[in-house]
Scaffold this motif. Structure first.
Motif: not given
Length: 774
Positions: A638-662
């Motif tokens: 299951n993809f969501e299970r894969k996502l939770k097992q990843l060392n680097m969380k893609p949603h956190n990294e994408l957030f950092t890249r597109v969020i601007g300065c915060g």
């Protein structure tokens, strides 16, 4: 930001002798270094701080008194000690002060034992430019306790640290050369003539400390200077690529220990005044008020026969002139606290503080969760990382004023929660890796291996399968796991909604409009970061749940691993491996991208007498079988299970890249769209109506919006150029007016009649206009 050393220098320059003495005593008690030579740039003069250190009393037990349990207690300025000095010549890539801290801290693995005595460049604000503190020379003391297992040095030693380049502070350097047992000169580049080093009349031994990895380092120049100074190899300490930081510090500590043990140069701080006078350095004790106080103190101490009786009789009645200062300081502090409390009573500000606290708590909770999911053992740096994250967030949001009480409470709350989770993490790890449990788990395997060896059975097939399943398979799974995160991130960045920050903001707002759910709007306004992270997560899941893209990434990395393993096996076959151990180690060495567990590898090598040629053939078969099994597992997973097992969380990294300065608009809370932190002004394409923001006053006072630059100079908030430009939020405000009022505990806003006529289509079109979407 101010450098802490500038603050210390300013405090001492602005204080009289008695307050300087009080500060030095308190700093020493807290195990911080204190000024030895205080530099005054305005006067182009420096001062020996002898009087300031008069009150410092130290107690220690040299190893000569360890059996008798005796100790020595004396004023530090009267103690005859060797002094080791650290200076810098020119630019230096090594952090002298950080290395000094490591030298003075033996138990580097124990964070509770580690203490920064000297400010260094990797501390908070330690890399801020120094304006007035260059030329400052600090001093601290290492005092043994008589326990050989704990003591770094067997004898007490003074440690001095000169800030700045000695080329600019020759007087201070000369002083240290004439008062120290040894001077360690840190450098990257040496001048072949190096007159500064060669012209000094040294009493001290000179040690040159360089960094071989520095681009400006020259071995030939170093040899020339060393010859001119008559230095041996023992006096030259070089940090090389092959020598890690721990070994480098260990070597430095050993060199210092040898100097302390063998040097005959010992001096009281009091005796240094003579050398200071010769070099034109002022001595604080020469001032009339200090001389008067010293005379009075000597008259009193001359009559003391028994120190203990004197303390009992006299000390309760003395005030030493400190009480007035104490009351003044307390009065000032109480007044400050009163003003601070008044400011924090402002409702809007309290809301901002609460939102900041919630944001930091959520961020740290997520950090703890990710560490827990790793199933590794707790590491002492985790709590330090949390504290750094909190400090970073508070510093970044410095416009939300908070006090030390808030900071301490927040840290206690977060660290208390984290400590409980990390304790469980540690206990789970210990249980999973308990030697007895591991032995019991492998008991049957070891028994079968022993029977095979005893009965001289062939182990090749069984051992090949064991090596594959216990060593290679977990390493391959880990590699695929580490690679999948970056693949997902790169792929998501090709999507339109993540292509630019403006496209991202447009997509989030358009999605809010299409879902038409009040709860989503409230979450977006009140908990912007949490909402956006969750939104990104769902975008990833939506993109990958019904397609095979993730599996294609996994399969590509799996096939790459299988090829690498087979290549390593074939290479080992043609090598000169004499036994199975060297054969398998050769394979392991070639698989540098795979992290093979040392415990699993060691368990595999126990009771192993397999023939290497047959083992290699069976290993090839076993590896190919493993590839087919993993491929099938990846395809079904299951993809969501894969996502939770990843060392680097893609949603956190994408957030950092597109969020601007915060940063968020101080009026309406809309996020800044400028990237990172390297911009002078914050801006947003689409501001919200006043009723959707929670800020309208600053420091308890109302201000006209047209004068916003006076209060928020780093924000650019242009006037609404047209009615159409902000139809989006006008539509939302009109639609949910009563609901927003209830959420804000306020009366419904007075909505212009025109807002109520805006359609959903018009709101959508206004988004496109605001974000330049065609």
């Amino acid at each position: 930001m101010l450098n802490p050393l500038d603050i210390i220098t300013a405090l001492f320059l602005c204080s009289d002798g008695f307050l300087q003495q009080e500060m030095s005593l308190k700093m020493s008690m807290c195990q911080f270094s204190v000024p030895l030579l205080l530099s005054n740039h305005d006067m182009k003069q420096c001062t020996l701080m002898l009087w300031a250190m008069r009150d410092i009393v130290k107690k220690y037990r040299p190893q000569s008194l360890s059996e008798s349990k005796g100790f020595i207690e004396d004023r530090i300025v009267l103690s005859e000690l060797p002094m080791i000095s650290f200076v810098r010549l020119g630019e230096c890539s090594l952090s002298k002060s950080e290395i000094l801290n490591k030298i003075l801290n033996k138990l580097l693995s124990n964070s509770q034992q580690y203490h920064d005595t000297f400010v260094h460049r990797n501390m908070e604000c330690g890399d801020s430019p120094r304006r007035i503190s260059n030329g400052l020379t600090e001093i601290t003391w290492y005092l043994p306790c008589g326990n050989t297992n704990i003591d770094i040095f067997s004898q007490p030693v003074a440690v001095a640290n000169l800030r700045g380049d000695i080329a600019s502070f020759e007087t201070q350097y000369s002083f240290l050369c004439q008062t120290s047992a040894a001077v360690f000169v840190f450098f990257d580049h040496l001048d072949s003539e190096c007159s500064l080093l060669t012209n000094q009349h040294h009493k001290a031994q000179i040690f040159l400390v360089g960094n071989y990895e520095s681009q400006s380092f020259s071995l030939d120049t170093l040899e020339t200077v060393a010859t001119m100074l008559g230095l041996t190899n023992n006096n030259i300490i070089i940090k090389t690529k092959q020598k890690n930081s721990a070994d480098f510090v260990k070597g430095l500590r050993k060199t210092i220990s040898d100097v302390v043990e063998n040097s005959q140069i010992k001096m009281q701080t009091e005796q240094m005044a003579e050398i200071a006078h010769e070099l034109g350095i002022l001595v604080d004790e020469d001032s009339p008020e200090c001389q008067t106080a010293k005379t009075n103190a000597e008259a009193i101490t001359a009559e003391i026969q028994d120190i203990h009786i004197f303390k009992e009789d006299q000390l309760p009645r003395q005030d030493c002139g400190k009480e007035p200062f104490k009351y003044t300081a307390e009065g000032f502090y109480n007044k400050f606290k009163h003003k601070l409390s008044k400011m924090f009573n402002i409702q809007d500000h309290t809301m901002a503080v609460q939102q900041l606290a919630d944001s930091i708590i959520n961020f740290c909770t997520q950090f703890v969760s990710e560490k827990m999911e790793s199933r590794n053992n707790y590491h002492e740096t985790y709590i330090q990382e949390i504290l750094h994250m909190i400090d970073g967030s508070l510093q970044y949001n410095h416009d939300v004023k908070t006090d030390i009480e808030f900071e301490v409470s927040l840290k206690q709350h977060i660290c208390g929660f984290a400590a409980r989770e990390f304790q469980k993490m540690h206990e789970d790890f210990i249980q999973a890796n308990d030697p007895y449990r591991c032995l019991m788990k492998n008991k049957e395997k070891f028994r079968e291996d022993f029977k095979d060896i005893f009965n001289k059975r062939d182990q090749c097939q069984k051992k090949a399968e064991e090596f594959t399943n216990k060593c290679l398979k977990p390493a391959v799974e880990d590699f695929v796991n580490r690679s999948l995160g970056p693949n997902i991130i790169d792929d998501m960045l090709t999507c339109e909604q993540f292509s630019t920050r403006m496209s991202f903001q447009y997509s989030v707002l358009l999605d809010l409009l299409s879902k038409n759910d009040l709860k989503n709007y409230l979450s977006y306004i009140f908990s912007y970061e949490d909402y956006v992270k969750t939104w990104i997560y769902h975008q990833i899941v939506e993109r990958y749940s019904n397609v095979s893209t993730a599996f294609e990434f996994e399969d590509r990395h799996l096939q790459s691993c299988i090829r690498s393993i087979n290549d390593a096996i074939n290479k080992a076959k043609t090598g000169k491996s004499h036994d199975l151990k060297t054969f398998v180690e050769s394979i392991r060495k070639d698989l540098d991208k795979l992290v093979i567990s040392q415990d699993a590898f060691d368990a595999f090598m126990i009771l192993n007498n397999a023939d290497k040629e047959q083992f290699a053939d069976w290993l090839t078969v076993s590896v190919n079988d493993m590839g087919n099994i993993l491929r099938s597992e990846f395809k079904k997973s299951n993809f969501e299970r894969k996502l939770k097992q990843l060392n680097m969380k893609p949603h956190n990294e994408l957030f950092t890249r597109v969020i601007g300065c915060g940063k968020q608009c101080p009026f309406c809370g809309v996020p800044c769209e400028a990237g990172g932190g390297a911009h002078y002004e914050h801006f947003a394409s689409l501001h919200r109506p006043q009723g959707l923001g929670s800020y309208s006053i600053t420091n308890g006072k109302y201000h006209p919006y047209k004068c916003y630059k006076e209060m928020y100079p780093d924000w650019n908030v242009p006037p609404d150029a047209s009615l159409e430009a902000s139809d989006y939020w006008k539509y939302v405000m009109a639609k949910y007016n009563k609901e927003f009022a209830s959420a804000y505990n306020a009366r419904p806003a007075d909505i212009p009649a025109a807002w109520k006529n805006i359609t959903k289509q018009q709101a959508t079109e206004s988004l496109k206009v605001s974000f330049w979407i065609k």
